[in-house]
Design a protein around this motif. Structure first.
Motif, PDB file in Angstrom:
ATOM      1  N   ASP A  27       0.826  -1.215   0.000  1.00 41.81           N
ATOM      2  CA  ASP A  27       0.000   0.000   0.000  1.00 41.81           C
ATOM      3  C   ASP A  27       0.857   1.261   0.000  1.00 41.81           C
ATOM      4  O   ASP A  27       0.541   2.242  -0.682  1.00 41.81           O
ATOM      5  CB  ASP A  27      -0.946   0.009   1.203  1.00 41.81           C
ATOM      6  CG  ASP A  27      -2.012  -1.073   1.125  1.00 41.81           C
ATOM      7  OD1 ASP A  27      -2.241  -1.625   0.027  1.00 41.81           O
ATOM      8  OD2 ASP A  27      -2.616  -1.375   2.175  1.00 41.81           O
ATOM      9  N   SER A  28       1.954   1.232   0.757  1.00 42.11           N
ATOM     10  CA  SER A  28       2.841   2.399   0.827  1.00 42.11           C
ATOM     11  C   SER A  28       3.498   2.677  -0.524  1.00 42.11           C
ATOM     12  O   SER A  28       3.583   3.829  -0.962  1.00 42.11           O
ATOM     13  CB  SER A  28       3.924   2.183   1.883  1.00 42.11           C
ATOM     14  OG  SER A  28       3.361   2.078   3.161  1.00 42.11           O
ATOM     15  N   LEU A  29       3.946   1.624  -1.197  1.00 41.50           N
ATOM     16  CA  LEU A  29       4.590   1.800  -2.502  1.00 41.50           C
ATOM     17  C   LEU A  29       3.586   2.271  -3.544  1.00 41.50           C
ATOM     18  O   LEU A  29       3.904   3.125  -4.382  1.00 41.50           O
ATOM     19  CB  LEU A  29       5.277   0.510  -2.934  1.00 41.50           C
ATOM     20  CG  LEU A  29       6.487   0.097  -2.091  1.00 41.50           C
ATOM     21  CD1 LEU A  29       7.029  -1.244  -2.552  1.00 41.50           C
ATOM     22  CD2 LEU A  29       7.571   1.153  -2.131  1.00 41.50           C
ATOM     23  N   VAL A  30       2.374   1.748  -3.493  1.00 42.69           N
ATOM     24  CA  VAL A  30       1.331   2.191  -4.426  1.00 42.69           C
ATOM     25  C   VAL A  30       1.026   3.667  -4.192  1.00 42.69           C
ATOM     26  O   VAL A  30       0.897   4.450  -5.143  1.00 42.69           O
ATOM     27  CB  VAL A  30       0.061   1.324  -4.282  1.00 42.69           C
ATOM     28  CG1 VAL A  30      -1.126   1.957  -4.990  1.00 42.69           C
ATOM     29  CG2 VAL A  30       0.314  -0.077  -4.818  1.00 42.69           C
ATOM     30  N   ARG A  37       6.217   9.153  -7.581  1.00 41.11           N
ATOM     31  CA  ARG A  37       7.399   8.322  -7.825  1.00 41.11           C
ATOM     32  C   ARG A  37       7.202   7.378  -9.001  1.00 41.11           C
ATOM     33  O   ARG A  37       6.137   6.816  -9.196  1.00 41.11           O
ATOM     34  CB  ARG A  37       7.724   7.497  -6.571  1.00 41.11           C
ATOM     35  CG  ARG A  37       8.066   8.303  -5.326  1.00 41.11           C
ATOM     36  CD  ARG A  37       9.469   8.835  -5.336  1.00 41.11           C
ATOM     37  NE  ARG A  37      10.478   7.827  -5.464  1.00 41.11           N
ATOM     38  CZ  ARG A  37      11.027   7.192  -4.429  1.00 41.11           C
ATOM     39  NH1 ARG A  37      10.674   7.471  -3.197  1.00 41.11           N
ATOM     40  NH2 ARG A  37      11.949   6.282  -4.639  1.00 41.11           N
ATOM     41  N   SER A  38       8.263   7.184  -9.759  1.00 41.59           N
ATOM     42  CA  SER A  38       8.213   6.243 -10.877  1.00 41.59           C
ATOM     43  C   SER A  38       8.363   4.812 -10.350  1.00 41.59           C
ATOM     44  O   SER A  38       8.915   4.582  -9.271  1.00 41.59           O
ATOM     45  CB  SER A  38       9.339   6.531 -11.869  1.00 41.59           C
ATOM     46  OG  SER A  38      10.595   6.186 -11.308  1.00 41.59           O
ATOM     47  N   LEU A  39       7.864   3.869 -11.142  1.00 44.37           N
ATOM     48  CA  LEU A  39       8.023   2.455 -10.776  1.00 44.37           C
ATOM     49  C   LEU A  39       9.500   2.098 -10.679  1.00 44.37           C
ATOM     50  O   LEU A  39       9.919   1.365  -9.786  1.00 44.37           O
ATOM     51  CB  LEU A  39       7.324   1.563 -11.802  1.00 44.37           C
ATOM     52  CG  LEU A  39       5.805   1.646 -11.850  1.00 44.37           C
ATOM     53  CD1 LEU A  39       5.264   0.814 -13.001  1.00 44.37           C
ATOM     54  CD2 LEU A  39       5.188   1.211 -10.535  1.00 44.37           C
ATOM     55  N   LYS A  40      10.296   2.636 -11.591  1.00 41.95           N
ATOM     56  CA  LYS A  40      11.734   2.340 -11.600  1.00 41.95           C
ATOM     57  C   LYS A  40      12.401   2.804 -10.309  1.00 41.95           C
ATOM     58  O   LYS A  40      13.163   2.055  -9.704  1.00 41.95           O
ATOM     59  CB  LYS A  40      12.396   3.011 -12.801  1.00 41.95           C
ATOM     60  CG  LYS A  40      13.876   2.738 -12.890  1.00 41.95           C
ATOM     61  CD  LYS A  40      14.509   3.426 -14.071  1.00 41.95           C
ATOM     62  CE  LYS A  40      16.006   3.144 -14.068  1.00 41.95           C
ATOM     63  NZ  LYS A  40      16.714   3.893 -15.073  1.00 41.95           N
ATOM     64  N   SER A  41      12.100   4.023  -9.867  1.00 36.32           N
ATOM     65  CA  SER A  41      12.752   4.538  -8.659  1.00 36.32           C
ATOM     66  C   SER A  41      12.311   3.763  -7.421  1.00 36.32           C
ATOM     67  O   SER A  41      13.115   3.502  -6.528  1.00 36.32           O
ATOM     68  CB  SER A  41      12.487   6.039  -8.484  1.00 36.32           C
ATOM     69  OG  SER A  41      11.142   6.282  -8.113  1.00 36.32           O
ATOM     70  N   LEU A  42      11.048   3.371  -7.372  1.00 40.01           N
ATOM     71  CA  LEU A  42      10.559   2.582  -6.235  1.00 40.01           C
ATOM     72  C   LEU A  42      11.214   1.200  -6.213  1.00 40.01           C
ATOM     73  O   LEU A  42      11.621   0.719  -5.156  1.00 40.01           O
ATOM     74  CB  LEU A  42       9.039   2.449  -6.295  1.00 40.01           C
ATOM     75  CG  LEU A  42       8.251   3.738  -6.067  1.00 40.01           C
ATOM     76  CD1 LEU A  42       6.783   3.526  -6.378  1.00 40.01           C
ATOM     77  CD2 LEU A  42       8.430   4.243  -4.649  1.00 40.01           C
TER      78      LEU A  42
END
Length: 58
Positions: A27-30, A37-42
């Motif tokens: 949930d935090s990453l979503v 934030r980009s998917l790549k950076s996450l």
């Protein structure tokens, strides 16, 4: 067996190890992705693949 050889074997096979992330982490990453934030950076910072985060986002 030499420790260096063991480390090399573990590194080579680590791509097959499945890591389970808690719902709170997902949930935090979503939420971070929704904000800016980009998917790549996450993926680079937190570890799950871009594809995994994208699936959680859906």
């Amino acid at each position: 067996m030499n420790a260096n050889i063991i480390a090399l074997i573990l590194k080579k096979w680590s791509i097959f190890i499945s890591i389970r992330y808690s719902q709170d982490v997902k949930d935090s990453l979503v939420k971070l992705h929704q904000e800016v934030r980009s998917l790549k950076s996450l993926a680079e910072e937190f570890g799950p693949s871009k594809d995994s985060i994208a699936i959680w986002f859906k």
